[in-house]
Enzyme design. Structure first.
Site, PDB file in Angstrom:
ATOM      1  N   GLU A   1      -0.615  10.279   5.695  1.00  0.00           N
ATOM      2  CA  GLU A   1       0.768   9.850   5.952  1.00  0.00           C
ATOM      3  C   GLU A   1       1.753  11.002   5.869  1.00  0.00           C
ATOM      4  O   GLU A   1       2.959  10.778   5.903  1.00  0.00           O
ATOM      5  CB  GLU A   1       1.181   8.738   4.978  1.00  0.00           C
ATOM      6  CG  GLU A   1       0.730   7.368   5.430  1.00  0.00           C
ATOM      7  CD  GLU A   1       1.293   6.242   4.587  1.00  0.00           C
ATOM      8  OE1 GLU A   1       1.226   5.108   5.055  1.00  0.00           O
ATOM      9  OE2 GLU A   1       1.771   6.479   3.457  1.00  0.00           O
TER      10      GLU A   1
ATOM     11  N   ASP B   1      -5.661   2.019  -1.897  1.00  0.00           N
ATOM     12  CA  ASP B   1      -5.194   3.205  -2.636  1.00  0.00           C
ATOM     13  C   ASP B   1      -5.729   3.192  -4.065  1.00  0.00           C
ATOM     14  O   ASP B   1      -6.122   4.235  -4.608  1.00  0.00           O
ATOM     15  CB  ASP B   1      -3.661   3.247  -2.650  1.00  0.00           C
ATOM     16  CG  ASP B   1      -3.087   3.370  -1.250  1.00  0.00           C
ATOM     17  OD1 ASP B   1      -3.713   4.048  -0.417  1.00  0.00           O
ATOM     18  OD2 ASP B   1      -2.024   2.783  -0.989  1.00  0.00           O
TER      19      ASP B   1
HETATM   20  O1  RIB Z   1      -1.600   1.698   1.462  1.00  0.00           O
HETATM   21  C1  RIB Z   1      -0.464   0.907   1.253  1.00  0.00           C
HETATM   22  C2  RIB Z   1       0.768   1.687   1.574  1.00  0.00           C
HETATM   23  O2  RIB Z   1       0.782   1.975   2.944  1.00  0.00           O
HETATM   24  C3  RIB Z   1       2.065   0.958   1.313  1.00  0.00           C
HETATM   25  O3  RIB Z   1       2.533   1.117   0.000  1.00  0.00           O
HETATM   26  C4  RIB Z   1       2.995   1.515   2.367  1.00  0.00           C
HETATM   27  O4  RIB Z   1       3.995   2.336   1.853  1.00  0.00           O
HETATM   28  C5  RIB Z   1       2.100   2.270   3.335  1.00  0.00           C
HETATM   29  O5  RIB Z   1       2.246   3.608   3.185  1.00  0.00           O
END
Ligand code: RIB
Length: 284
Positions: free
Chosen positions: A134, A230
Site C-alpha cells: 500500500e 494483517d
Molecule cells: O487490511 C485491512 C486494511 O486495508 C484496512 O485497515 C484499510 O485501511 C486497508 O488498507
C-alpha cells in the site's frame, strides 16, 4: 524481539450494510464509524499486541486525521519516530463497507502513503521486517534490499512487483486472490516459505511447491473480517521469530486472525497474546 514495519497508515471510514453493493448499485447503511487502519499500521499494532517491540516506518498527512489514525499505535507503544507527516498532503483513507456476515469491500485513497520514498527506508535495524504493497513498490523493494534480518512480504493488495522483491523474501503471505494473481511466480522461489490464507478454512504453508503444513482457525462468531489478514501476517512473523515449527506457527497465526474477526474495525479488534493463548488452549 524487534520487528520493523514499512507500510501504510489509513483512517478507515466504515459503513455497516446488510449486504455489499454490486457495481452501479446503492444500498443503505446502518451505521458509520471511523477506525485507525492501513495494512502497515495494522500489522505493526497486531505485532505489538502479541508482545513484539515494533517500529513503524510510514507517512501520514498534515491533517487532523493523522492524530486519529495513529492513536492506537501510540497508546500501545509502537515506535513512531519514523512515521512522519508530509506537509500539504492528506492522511490515507480507506472507505470500507462491511456486510452482516462480516465480509468487506475496500477503496483506498493513499494520500501521504504515496510519499514514502526509498530514501526514507534506509538503515532499518530489527530482527524482522514486514512489508505490504500500500506504499510505492520501489520503496518496498528498497526497504527489503537493504535489510539484514527475516524479510516478510505480504503481497497485498496484489500488483506488479519486481522479481528482486520476491527473491529477497524469506516468508511470503498472500490470500487466495493474491495467490492467483502471482500464479506460478511464487512457487518458483526455491527457499521462501509461501503461506496462502484461506479465510474461514485457515492457511497452508509451502516451500518449493511442496506443502509443509496447514492449519484451521478456531470456531468464532465473525463480526468483521477487516484486518484479520494483517493480524495473521503479524502473528506469523512473531511465531517465526520465536522459532516455532511450521504447523505451530500457522496455528498461532490462524488463531490470532480468527480473533480479529470477532470485533468491529481493524485495529480495535486485534487480540492480545493472552487471548490468542487462551483460544489455542481451549481448542486442544
Ligand atoms: O487490511 C485491512 C486494511 O486495508 C484496512 O485497515 C484499510 O485501511 C486497508 O488498507
Amino acid at each position: 524481539m524487534k520487528i520493523a514495519v514499512v507500510g501504510s497508515v489509513n483512517l478507515d471510514i466504515v459503513a455497516s450494510v446488510d449486504r455489499l453493493p454490486v457495481a452501479g448499485e446503492t444500498v443503505s447503511g446502518h451505521s458509520l464509524a471511523h477506525h485507525p487502519g492501513g495494512k502497515g499500521a495494522n500489522q505493526a499494532l497486531a505485532a505489538r499486541r502479541l508482545g513484539a517491540e515494533v517500529q513503524l516506518i510510514a507517512r501520514v498527512g498534515s491533517d487532523a486525521a493523522a492524530k486519529d489514525a495513529l492513536a492506537l499505535l501510540r497508546a500501545d507503544g509502537v515506535d513512531l519516530s519514523r512515521c512522519l507527516p508530509v506537509a500539504g498532503m492528506p492522511t490515507g483513507v480507506a472507505l470500507i463497507g462491511v456486510s452482516a456476515d462480516g465480509e468487506n469491500q475496500i477503496i483506498v485513497v493513499p494520500g501521504a502513503n504515496a510519499e514514502l520514498k526509498p530514501e526514507d527506508v534506509t538503515g532499518i535495524e530489527a530482527d524482522a521486517l514486514i512489508v505490504q504493497l500500500e506504499v510505492p513498490v520501489e520503496t518496498v523493494a528498497a526497504a527489503v534490499a537493504g535489510f539484514k534480518g527475516l524479510v516478510v512480504v505480504n503481497l497485498a493488495p496484489a500488483q506488479s512487483v519486481p522479481d528482486a522483491l520476491i527473491a529477497r523474501a524469506d516468508l511470503i503471505v498472500v490470500n487466495k486472490t493474491e495467490a492467483a494473481f502471482f500464479a506460478g511466480r511464487l512457487e518458483q522461489h526455491p527457499t521462501a516459505e509461501i503461506v496462502v490464507t484461506l479465510g474461514g478454512e485457515g492457511a497452508r504453508l509451502a516451500r518449493g511447491g511442496a506443502v509443509l503444513a496447514s492449519a484451521a482457525p478456531p470456531n468464532v462468531e465473525v463480526v468483521d473480517t477487516t484486518g484479520a489478514g494483517d493480524t495473521f501476517v503479524a502473528a506469523l512473523t512473531v511465531a517465526c521469530l520465536e522459532g516455532r515449527q511450521a504447523a505451530a506457527r500457522l496455528a498461532f497465526a490462524c488463531a490470532a486472525g480468527a480473533l480479529a474477526t470477532t470485533r468491529p474495525g481493524a485495529q480495535p479488534s486485534f487480540p492480545s497474546r493472552a487471548e490468542v493463548n487462551a483460544i489455542l488452549g481451549s481448542a486442544r
